[in-house]
Design a protein around this motif. Structure first.
Motif, mmCIF file in Angstrom:
data_model
loop_
_atom_site.group_PDB
_atom_site.id
_atom_site.type_symbol
_atom_site.label_atom_id
_atom_site.label_comp_id
_atom_site.label_asym_id
_atom_site.label_seq_id
_atom_site.Cartn_x
_atom_site.Cartn_y
_atom_site.Cartn_z
ATOM 1 N N THR A 32 1.070 4.149 -2.925
ATOM 2 C CA THR A 32 0.789 5.552 -2.632
ATOM 3 C C THR A 32 1.972 6.451 -2.970
ATOM 4 O O THR A 32 1.801 7.514 -3.596
ATOM 5 C CB THR A 32 0.430 5.728 -1.146
ATOM 6 N N ASP A 33 3.169 6.020 -2.558
ATOM 7 C CA ASP A 33 4.347 6.888 -2.678
ATOM 8 C C ASP A 33 5.035 6.833 -4.035
ATOM 9 O O ASP A 33 5.538 7.851 -4.521
ATOM 10 C CB ASP A 33 5.371 6.528 -1.595
ATOM 11 N N ARG A 45 0.828 -1.203 0.000
ATOM 12 C CA ARG A 45 0.000 0.000 0.000
ATOM 13 C C ARG A 45 0.867 1.260 0.000
ATOM 14 O O ARG A 45 0.591 2.235 -0.712
ATOM 15 C CB ARG A 45 -0.936 -0.008 1.221
ATOM 16 N N SER A 46 1.910 1.255 0.822
ATOM 17 C CA SER A 46 2.800 2.416 0.875
ATOM 18 C C SER A 46 3.484 2.656 -0.460
ATOM 19 O O SER A 46 3.606 3.800 -0.923
ATOM 20 C CB SER A 46 3.848 2.219 1.975
ATOM 21 N N TYR A 88 13.901 2.205 -0.791
ATOM 22 C CA TYR A 88 12.635 2.733 -0.283
ATOM 23 C C TYR A 88 12.704 2.724 1.240
ATOM 24 O O TYR A 88 12.298 1.766 1.895
ATOM 25 C CB TYR A 88 11.472 1.891 -0.798
ATOM 26 N N CYS A 138 13.106 -2.523 -1.509
ATOM 27 C CA CYS A 138 12.395 -2.384 -0.244
ATOM 28 C C CYS A 138 13.301 -2.765 0.928
ATOM 29 O O CYS A 138 14.332 -3.420 0.734
ATOM 30 C CB CYS A 138 11.147 -3.275 -0.253
#
Length: 594
Positions: free
Chosen positions: A271-272, A267-268, A328, A307
């Protein structure tokens, strides 16, 4: 090294002096190059561990005489030679200690007697038996083996002549002239390898003037490593990889690297980073479990997002296209660890590469952590935990490093080659052998590097914060330079002492006058750190001035009287200002003459 045997001669008669001929040449350059670059799994062992049976190969000496097979040891990898000299033989010795360290090494691994060898010079080959070893002199005590076997280019070289020669030499021969007869038991593997390392060292690395130079430096770092790299033509195993260019479909892909993908992380990311902005094209997204596979899948214009996690890779990041590699999160949360010997960690040849937000950790390495061969590479907000050298900026390459931390290099943290462009801003460079090393650029074929260093903290390095490498001839020419010119007046200004602020301003004005191009920055802190900046600028100006004088003299000798007198016609400096030098073992700046 007063003993002449260590320079490769070792025979009283000049005609019998061993040269790099015979077997050493018969197997060069093809097999030597193959041996130094062969697959790691096929390499012979240089760590001196006991093994059942021999781990080495053998070959039959060429010639009219039927000699027994001897150990084939000249196909060692670059990595093996590097590790042997660094970890087992020379360690941190000085030039004057080379023979002592080598003797101590040989005492640990060499069989003192009971083995046979072929004594090989450029005139003859003869089979001998070793009865003792004089480790301190790096010589073996020998006698002629039975049956007598000799292959000579001189027909009159009889057994009686050979006995007379051995008597003349008191039956003591330099170890590097001996090639150990093969034995498949494995007992003499270490002996054969050790002699190979001694032979290679004195034929290809040692120079007769080494002991005459300054003895305060680590001989391996200063001389052995660069000469070893030179002998194997740079060891740029992955530098010739070809760029893929734009993907045939024309599409650019975002590669996401994560060992496990949790819903919250996804989700992050969406969004980002992954959801397109209004008006932007949709991008294909590919997922990978390790960063190396993502890099290998990239085409021009792709982006790799790594990540949080700890990733272990065993290959090289060979980046030949313009891509972005970004972490990230915080660098300490995104760790890429390189294991496996021999290769560079990150190898850059792309036109415009951007790397950010990642911590790179290097283990068991020979090559540096990052090499920029050509093109432009930008490193921002990264951590580089090095093992050998740190970052190397090759000729014609451009490197920008911002807000990053580099430490742990056994050589220089950053090596800057002639003709490169290097911009360092707001970085920490510390706990290395040297902080920054600027390679010699005085040769007429080299362009002056373009260097910008702003607000870096260079501290706790074993040697100097910044080192300039230049030939000894430069020092001689500088001493003989004529006085009275504006250039020399600027170059004679001393930055040691304790001048007041006004005097420092005068210094800056004179530097500006000398360069014509250097932009001055306001300095509010008249501290030792600022003094270090001035010292670096002065020395680099002096070097570039001398380069211009040498060029002008050569042009004059050719009858060309019009030469460019502009000291900074090649725009060497963008700026060197605001850097702090703290707790470096030998000071903020030094020069190394070769």
């Amino acid at each position: 090294m007063a003993d002449g045997s260590l320079t490769g001669s070792g025979l009283e008669a000049a005609a019998m002096a061993p040269e790099r001929t015979g077997w050493a040449v018969e197997q060069e350059p093809a097999s030597l190059e193959k041996g130094l670059f062969q697959d790691e799994d096929s390499c012979s062992d240089c760590s001196y561990r006991d093994k059942p049976g021999s781990s080495l190969q053998s070959f039959m000496p060429e010639g009219k005489t039927f000699f027994p097979e001897i150990f084939q040891t000249n196909q060692l990898l670059f990595y093996e030679r590097f590790r042997a000299y660094q970890d087992y033989i020379l360690a941190d010795c000085k030039a004057s200690e080379v023979q002592e360290f080598t003797a101590e090494f040989l005492e640990k691994v060499l069989e003192p007697s009971g083995w046979r060898a072929v004594w090989h010079t450029n005139v003859f080959k003869v089979l001998v038996e070793v009865t003792d070893v004089d480790f301190a002199a790096l010589k073996a005590v020998v006698r002629l083996a039975e049956p007598y076997l000799c292959d000579s280019q001189v027909s009159t070289f009889t057994m009686e002549c050979m006995k007379e020669l051995l008597d003349l030499k008191e039956h003591r021969l330099p170890l590097q002239e001996l090639w150990v007869v093969f034995n498949d038991s494995g007992v003499f593997d270490q002996t054969a390898l050790a002699i190979e390392h001694v032979r290679f060292f004195y034929q290809n690395i040692w120079r007769s003037w080494d002991e005459e130079e300054e003895d305060e430096y680590d001989y391996f770092v200063r001389c052995v490593e660069p000469r070893l790299r030179l002998y194997v033509f740079g060891y740029q195993k992955n530098s010739n990889i070809q760029a893929k260019g734009v993907r045939p479909s024309g599409q650019k892909i975002t590669h996401v690297v994560s060992s496990t993908m949790m819903a919250g992380l996804l989700r992050s990311l969406l969004t980002d980073r992954l959801c397109p902005e209004p008006g932007e094209e949709e991008r294909e997204i590919q997922f990978h479990s390790d960063p190396l596979s993502a890099i290998n899948a990239c085409f021009e214009g792709d982006t790799v997002i790594v990540c949080p996690g700890h990733y272990v890779v065993h290959g090289t990041f060979s980046i030949a296209d313009s891509i972005e590699l970004e972490g990230y999160g915080l660098p300490d949360d995104i760790v890429i660890e390189k294991r496996g010997k021999g290769d560079t960690f990150v190898d850059c040849t792309g036109a415009d590469i951007k790397i950010s937000g990642i911590k790179f950790v290097q283990h068991d390495a020979v090559e540096g952590i990052l090499i920029v061969h050509r093109g432009k590479t930008t490193l921002e907000n990264c951590v580089l935990q090095c093992e050998t050298t740190g970052v190397t900026v090759r000729t014609s390459a451009e490197f920008l490093m911002k807000n990053s931390d580099l430490y742990g290099a056994k050589g220089a943290g950053i090596e800057i080659y002639p003709g490169s462009r290097c911009t360092l801003s707001d970085n920490g460079i510390h706990h290395c052998k040297e902080g920054i090393l600027i390679k010699d650029f005085l040769d007429e074929h080299y362009d002056i590097p373009k260097i910008s260093m702003v607000n870096n903290i260079i501290h706790n390095n074993e040697g100097y914060g910044v080192v300039l490498v230049k030939p000894t001839i430069f020092s001689d020419l500088q001493e003989n330079a004529e006085d009275g010119t504006e250039e020399n007046k600027a170059l004679k200004i001393q930055t040691s002492g304790e001048p007041d602020v006004a005097e420092r301003v005068d210094l800056e004005e004179l530097i500006q006058c000398a360069t014509g191009k250097m932009e001055l920055y306001a300095r509010t802190d008249p501290s030792e750190q600022v003094e270090g900046n001035c010292e670096i600028v002065n020395e680099l100006i002096a070097a570039s001035t001398q380069k211009g004088q040498i060029k002008k003299k050569r042009l004059s000798e050719l009858g060309i009287t019009q030469a460019d007198d502009n000291l900074m016609s090649q725009e060497m400096f963008v700026g060197i200002v605001g850097n702090q030098f703290k707790w470096n073992g030998k000071g903020s700046f030094g020069t190394f003459l070769f």
